[in-house]
Design a protein around this motif. Structure first.
Motif, PDB file in Angstrom:
ATOM      1  N   ARG A  19      39.508  44.827  46.967  1.00 26.51           N
ATOM      2  CA  ARG A  19      38.460  44.062  46.149  1.00 26.51           C
ATOM      3  C   ARG A  19      38.948  44.340  44.659  1.00 26.51           C
ATOM      4  N   VAL A  20      38.648  43.600  43.773  1.00 20.64           N
ATOM      5  CA  VAL A  20      38.833  43.396  42.534  1.00 20.64           C
ATOM      6  C   VAL A  20      37.893  43.802  41.567  1.00 20.64           C
ATOM      7  N   GLU A  21      38.264  44.300  40.364  1.00 21.54           N
ATOM      8  CA  GLU A  21      36.970  45.218  39.556  1.00 21.54           C
ATOM      9  C   GLU A  21      36.187  44.005  39.304  1.00 21.54           C
ATOM     10  N   GLY A  22      34.998  44.356  39.555  1.00 22.46           N
ATOM     11  CA  GLY A  22      33.812  43.328  39.223  1.00 22.46           C
ATOM     12  C   GLY A  22      33.548  42.286  40.457  1.00 22.46           C
ATOM     13  N   LEU A  23      34.210  42.405  41.543  1.00 21.04           N
ATOM     14  CA  LEU A  23      33.885  41.846  42.630  1.00 21.04           C
ATOM     15  C   LEU A  23      33.945  42.503  43.820  1.00 21.04           C
ATOM     16  N   SER A  24      33.168  42.114  45.066  1.00 23.07           N
ATOM     17  CA  SER A  24      33.153  42.721  46.251  1.00 23.07           C
ATOM     18  C   SER A  24      34.329  42.108  47.099  1.00 23.07           C
ATOM     19  N   CYS A  25      35.193  41.444  46.684  1.00 27.08           N
ATOM     20  CA  CYS A  25      36.092  40.694  47.414  1.00 27.08           C
ATOM     21  C   CYS A  25      37.430  40.701  46.740  1.00 27.08           C
ATOM     22  N   LEU A  26      38.557  40.392  47.342  1.00 30.09           N
ATOM     23  CA  LEU A  26      39.904  40.607  46.667  1.00 30.09           C
ATOM     24  C   LEU A  26      40.469  39.321  46.285  1.00 30.09           C
ATOM     25  N   LEU A  27      40.663  39.171  45.046  1.00 36.48           N
ATOM     26  CA  LEU A  27      41.066  37.989  44.281  1.00 36.48           C
ATOM     27  C   LEU A  27      42.497  38.041  43.866  1.00 36.48           C
ATOM     28  N   HIS A  28      43.407  37.522  44.235  1.00 34.77           N
ATOM     29  CA  HIS A  28      45.008  37.751  43.822  1.00 34.77           C
ATOM     30  C   HIS A  28      45.171  36.924  42.784  1.00 34.77           C
ATOM     31  N   PRO A  29      46.321  37.275  42.101  1.00 29.55           N
ATOM     32  CA  PRO A  29      46.690  36.631  40.677  1.00 29.55           C
ATOM     33  C   PRO A  29      46.946  35.153  41.068  1.00 29.55           C
ATOM     34  N   ILE A  30      46.895  34.392  40.283  1.00 24.57           N
ATOM     35  CA  ILE A  30      47.066  32.916  40.306  1.00 24.57           C
ATOM     36  C   ILE A  30      48.738  32.768  40.668  1.00 24.57           C
ATOM     37  N   ILE A  31      49.367  31.897  41.589  1.00 21.82           N
ATOM     38  CA  ILE A  31      50.501  31.814  41.762  1.00 21.82           C
ATOM     39  C   ILE A  31      51.000  30.894  40.770  1.00 21.82           C
ATOM     40  N   PRO A  32      51.955  31.124  39.896  1.00 22.01           N
ATOM     41  CA  PRO A  32      52.687  30.266  38.826  1.00 22.01           C
ATOM     42  C   PRO A  32      53.440  29.135  39.626  1.00 22.01           C
ATOM     43  N   SER A  33      53.354  28.006  38.703  1.00 23.76           N
ATOM     44  CA  SER A  33      54.200  26.995  38.994  1.00 23.76           C
ATOM     45  C   SER A  33      55.605  27.062  38.611  1.00 23.76           C
ATOM     46  N   PRO A  34      56.671  26.699  39.688  1.00 20.35           N
ATOM     47  CA  PRO A  34      57.715  26.951  39.363  1.00 20.35           C
ATOM     48  C   PRO A  34      58.480  25.951  38.186  1.00 20.35           C
TER      49      PRO A  34
END
Length: 463
Positions: free
Chosen positions: A138-153
């Motif tokens: 999980r991510v702090e403040g959430l009960s699930c895992l939120l991955h970082p946003i994938i940057p555009s090349p």
């Protein structure tokens, strides 16, 4: 690039009355098994929540965050010459995070997505029968895992398609080509040139600039409002990574005869082939007569005035054909990252039937065809389906079928013949979203009811 990936498993005999109840079984995740909620009762979603979390109104979330504390500006009481203030105002509307570094933009988007998920979680927790587990990552403040946003090349000038409007500019000239500021309701529309926008390639701005030159020397007026007459309308510019450029000009014929229309088509063709516009080096020029705001090739055919009928793009080892009316992801380099991610999260394998809903030119399915048992694509635009079929044949892909029509009409029959297989459905809908009865069919049961082992992957990429 920002991506929402929604995965949900639809069980046999689970009634899905609407997208609202569908979302009660949906959670953002990166791998199967991370969904912490289990809803057993249809939720009563509020329109407010659905508008922000499900309606794709992502830009408003970001803009409010960036403009918090700023005083609202009054509408100008008069128009004047184009200056930096007009350009900045347009940039604030089209690219609301342009003042931030790209790293800061990703942080803002991540926090905006996190707040949407927190709101979703809050609603789910209030439902009867909803259990929130905390054993998954999980991510702090959430009960699930939120991955970082994938940057555009690619960060700047990434758009491979731009649509330019025609209307009065800040100086009052009705033959100005650019993007709109203001609203029709308030009658405050101003058309501002977009050559300063960071997401627009120089080639697109160049074609728009020369289209404006042509309009200002044309004896015909632009069509600003249908009931007020006028002829010249919007310009669409499409490019590929090889630098080839397709331009599409929309024209309201009004009461012109075919001979008179021919004169105008010849004039615009001459301008971009041997006239001042030749510097744009167009690969193709299309002309469409349209009496409505937007119409398809079937409603009013795109007329090729000169050049090649299609653009071609290289993506993930495939050669993709693109027609003027076909959907193709607006950020080509970002699309490659997006499709790789879809492949990883969907876990397509040799036993998988991949259902690509709203498939456009079919690239998602085609890029995963080598891993799947079969690809089934559904798309409303016939030109796009023809492109998908051509791409499959050219690249030697034989386990693909592409169907033209509305998903809610085609899905039942397709799935009926695939009851024994595992179906993974990828949905990348248009801006308006997937039609409500695309999932519910307007009946008490989902069109996917009775088809076990069906996973959905919803994509949203607010570039």
């Amino acid at each position: 690039m920002s991506v929402f990936l929604w995965l949900a498993e639809i069980k046999r005999r689970v009634p899905m009355h609407s997208p609202r109840s569908f979302l009660s079984r949906v959670g953002p995740l990166s791998k199967p098994g991370l969904l912490p909620w289990c809803a057993t009762k249809h939720p009563g979603w509020s329109k407010l929540f659905l508008g922000s979390a499900c309606g794709g109104n992502f830009t408003n979330v970001i803009t409010k965050k960036c403009q918090r504390g700023q005083k609202s500006q009054k509408k100008p009481s008069y128009l004047g010459p184009l200056d930096s203030s007009w350009q900045e105002r347009l940039a604030d509307v089209v690219t609301p995070l342009w003042r931030l570094s790209y790293e800061e933009q990703l942080k803002v988007k991540f926090e905006a997505q996190k707040k949407i998920l927190q709101r979703l979680e809050s609603y789910l927790q209030k439902l009867n029968g909803v259990n929130v587990t905390t054993s998954a990552p999980r991510v702090e403040g959430l009960s699930c895992l939120l991955h970082p946003i994938i940057p555009s090349p690619v960060i700047n000038g990434y758009r491979n398609k731009s649509t330019f409007s025609v209307n009065r500019g800040p100086d009052g000239n009705p033959k100005t080509v650019g993007y709109y500021l203001g609203t029709w309701r308030d009658r405050s529309i101003v058309c501002v040139r977009s050559n300063h926008l960071k997401n627009i390639p120089e080639k697109h701005s160049q074609v728009a600039q020369y289209y404006e030159v042509f309009l200002r020397q044309s004896p015909l007026e632009p069509c600003l409002l249908f009931h007020e007459g006028g002829y010249w309308r919007e310009l669409i510019v499409r490019t590929n990574s090889q630098g080839h450029t397709m331009a599409i000009i929309t024209f309201h014929p009004q009461e012109l005869k075919q001979e008179e229309l021919g004169v105008q088509k010849e004039a615009i063709k001459k301008f971009f082939t041997t006239g001042p516009g030749a510097v744009c080096d167009l690969t193709s020029l299309y002309f469409q007569e349209s009496t409505v705001t937007r119409c398809s090739h079937q409603q009013s055919p795109y007329q090729l005035l000169f050049g090649e009928p299609h653009l071609f793009e290289d993506l993930l080892g495939l050669k993709i054909r693109i027609s003027p009316d076909a959907f193709f992801q607006i950020n080509t380099a970002g699309a490659e990252v997006l499709y790789r991610t879809v492949g990883e999260l969907s876990r397509v394998n040799s036993n998988t039937i991949l259902l690509d809903i709203c498939c456009g030119t079919g690239v998602i399915g085609l890029s995963l065809a080598q891993y799947a048992s079969q690809i089934l694509g559904i798309e409303l635009v016939e030109q796009a389906v023809e492109d998908a079929r051509w791409t499959a044949a050219f690249n030697g892909i034989t386990n693909c079928e592409f169907h033209t029509g509305r998903a809610e009409k085609i899905l039942p029959q397709l799935l009926k013949s695939k009851e024994d297989g595992q179906v993974i459905a990828v949905v990348n809908p248009a801006r308006a979203g997937l039609r409500k009865n695309g999932l519910s069919g307007g009946s008490s049961h989902s069109k996917l009811q009775g088809y076990p082992h069906t996973d959905f992957c919803f994509l949203q990429a607010p570039w």
